[in-house]
Design a protein around this motif. Sequence first.
Motif, mmCIF file in Angstrom:
data_model
loop_
_atom_site.group_PDB
_atom_site.id
_atom_site.type_symbol
_atom_site.label_atom_id
_atom_site.label_comp_id
_atom_site.label_asym_id
_atom_site.label_seq_id
_atom_site.Cartn_x
_atom_site.Cartn_y
_atom_site.Cartn_z
ATOM 1 N N TRP A 98 0.833 -1.210 0.000
ATOM 2 C CA TRP A 98 0.000 0.000 0.000
ATOM 3 C C TRP A 98 0.865 1.257 0.000
ATOM 4 N N GLN A 99 1.869 1.282 0.860
ATOM 5 C CA GLN A 99 2.742 2.447 0.941
ATOM 6 C C GLN A 99 3.565 2.601 -0.337
ATOM 7 N N LEU A 100 3.961 1.488 -0.921
ATOM 8 C CA LEU A 100 4.699 1.526 -2.183
ATOM 9 C C LEU A 100 3.805 2.055 -3.309
ATOM 10 N N LEU A 101 2.535 1.678 -3.282
ATOM 11 C CA LEU A 101 1.594 2.165 -4.289
ATOM 12 C C LEU A 101 1.408 3.679 -4.184
ATOM 13 N N ILE A 102 1.290 4.174 -2.957
ATOM 14 C CA ILE A 102 1.166 5.620 -2.759
ATOM 15 C C ILE A 102 2.424 6.333 -3.252
ATOM 16 N N ALA A 103 3.592 5.767 -2.943
ATOM 17 C CA ALA A 103 4.850 6.355 -3.417
ATOM 18 C C ALA A 103 4.900 6.369 -4.940
ATOM 19 N N LEU A 130 14.478 4.907 1.498
ATOM 20 C CA LEU A 130 13.849 4.403 2.716
ATOM 21 C C LEU A 130 14.759 3.408 3.419
ATOM 22 N N THR A 131 15.371 2.512 2.661
ATOM 23 C CA THR A 131 16.287 1.538 3.254
ATOM 24 C C THR A 131 17.473 2.233 3.906
ATOM 25 N N SER A 132 17.988 3.274 3.266
ATOM 26 C CA SER A 132 19.146 3.981 3.814
ATOM 27 C C SER A 132 18.789 4.697 5.115
ATOM 28 N N CYS A 133 17.563 5.162 5.238
ATOM 29 C CA CYS A 133 17.136 5.827 6.473
ATOM 30 C C CYS A 133 16.923 4.822 7.594
ATOM 31 N N LEU A 134 16.462 3.624 7.254
ATOM 32 C CA LEU A 134 16.171 2.626 8.268
ATOM 33 C C LEU A 134 17.413 1.857 8.695
ATOM 34 N N THR A 135 18.422 1.780 7.827
ATOM 35 C CA THR A 135 19.682 1.115 8.178
ATOM 36 C C THR A 135 20.839 2.034 7.790
ATOM 37 N N PRO A 136 20.969 3.183 8.444
ATOM 38 C CA PRO A 136 21.931 4.196 7.996
ATOM 39 C C PRO A 136 23.391 3.820 8.185
ATOM 40 N N THR A 137 23.690 2.941 9.139
ATOM 41 C CA THR A 137 25.092 2.656 9.448
ATOM 42 C C THR A 137 25.657 1.478 8.663
ATOM 43 N N ALA A 138 24.810 0.749 7.945
ATOM 44 C CA ALA A 138 25.324 -0.355 7.129
ATOM 45 C C ALA A 138 26.267 0.204 6.067
ATOM 46 N N TRP A 183 7.995 9.203 2.378
ATOM 47 C CA TRP A 183 7.632 7.879 2.895
ATOM 48 C C TRP A 183 8.241 7.663 4.277
ATOM 49 N N TRP A 184 9.540 7.917 4.381
ATOM 50 C CA TRP A 184 10.219 7.735 5.671
ATOM 51 C C TRP A 184 9.693 8.712 6.717
ATOM 52 N N TYR A 185 9.575 9.980 6.362
ATOM 53 C CA TYR A 185 9.191 11.013 7.323
ATOM 54 C C TYR A 185 7.777 10.793 7.853
ATOM 55 N N LEU A 186 6.849 10.440 6.968
ATOM 56 C CA LEU A 186 5.458 10.322 7.366
ATOM 57 C C LEU A 186 5.133 9.007 8.068
ATOM 58 N N VAL A 187 5.890 7.961 7.771
ATOM 59 C CA VAL A 187 5.534 6.635 8.279
ATOM 60 C C VAL A 187 6.525 6.102 9.309
ATOM 61 N N HIS A 188 7.811 6.411 9.134
ATOM 62 C CA HIS A 188 8.831 5.756 9.958
ATOM 63 C C HIS A 188 9.577 6.685 10.899
ATOM 64 N N SER A 189 9.587 7.972 10.642
ATOM 65 C CA SER A 189 10.411 8.882 11.439
ATOM 66 C C SER A 189 9.779 9.144 12.798
ATOM 67 N N ASP A 190 10.521 8.834 13.867
ATOM 68 C CA ASP A 190 10.037 9.110 15.217
ATOM 69 C C ASP A 190 9.971 10.605 15.474
ATOM 70 N N GLU A 191 10.893 11.355 14.844
ATOM 71 C CA GLU A 191 10.934 12.798 15.071
ATOM 72 C C GLU A 191 9.654 13.477 14.591
ATOM 73 N N SER A 192 9.036 12.930 13.549
ATOM 74 C CA SER A 192 7.860 13.576 12.975
ATOM 75 C C SER A 192 6.579 13.220 13.706
ATOM 76 N N GLY A 193 6.665 12.273 14.660
ATOM 77 C CA GLY A 193 5.442 11.794 15.272
ATOM 78 C C GLY A 193 4.634 10.914 14.337
ATOM 79 N N ARG A 194 5.249 10.550 13.222
ATOM 80 C CA ARG A 194 4.649 9.661 12.235
ATOM 81 C C ARG A 194 3.250 10.118 11.830
ATOM 82 N N PRO A 195 3.128 11.312 11.251
ATOM 83 C CA PRO A 195 1.802 11.838 10.908
ATOM 84 C C PRO A 195 1.071 11.052 9.843
#
Length: 254
Positions: A98-103, A130-138, A183-195
């Motif tokens: 669903w999120q991929l479809l919206i993107a 999105l992958t780079s934001c979720l696994t930034p240190t790899a 995608w990252w900011y709205l769904v995964h980012s803790d800083e954004s409160g995941r709006p």
Amino acid sequence: MSLSSFMDEIRKIPPVTRFLGASTLAVSLPVMLQLVSPYSVLFVKRFVVENFQLWRMYTSFFYAGSGITFLFEFIMLSRNSLSLETGHYPGRSADYAWQLLIAAFAIIGLNIPLKSFLHFRPLLMSILYLTSCLTPTAMVSIMGLINIPNKYFPYALLGMDLVTGGTGAAASSLTGLIAGHAWWYLVHSDESGRPGRAYATAPAWLWRIVGDGPEVAGAARGGRVVGAATAAAREATQRTTGYNWGTGNRLGDS
């Protein structure tokens, strides 16, 4: 390997990643074999709106070029999608779809002013971002020459697009980064409160089509909130993030 064994291995691939890979092969290979004209898979707004050639909205996302470019991009798409679906959407493949479809719709909207005909690269860039934001240190190896943290990998590819394809190619890839950041900011980012979380759960009809996908311990089903992936899933995600452009180096190895 028998046909049944081969099909069993294919079924082990999570549903969304399997769909992305199969669609890329189904659209790209006939064009590469000159069975289908490349012009029939391009996104042309006039043909879509006036002639109702709606299939172009689908095929434009899955033509990945030919030759070594096709191979690299197919592997990047498959590996990064697999790491997302198994590591960050366990038991929630429908939500991932669903999120991929919206993107994808966001990418189309952003590319219309640019008059881009193909959307595979922007889609790939959104998944990579999105992958780079979720696994930034790899650590990711670029062409076997330099290792960089995964959080810089999409920007490195954007720079390569600018050098090899010019401003037009870079602008199109940039739309993928914009969609991926949203995608990252709205769904995964803790800083954004995941709006965007209120709109991130797949509707029931999509759950019936896609299903739950792979699960890990502690994952819920049916669209409910899912806990974090296990340590093993996280480790697997970091090992498979990005694409190794070298010859024999494994991602994460220095």
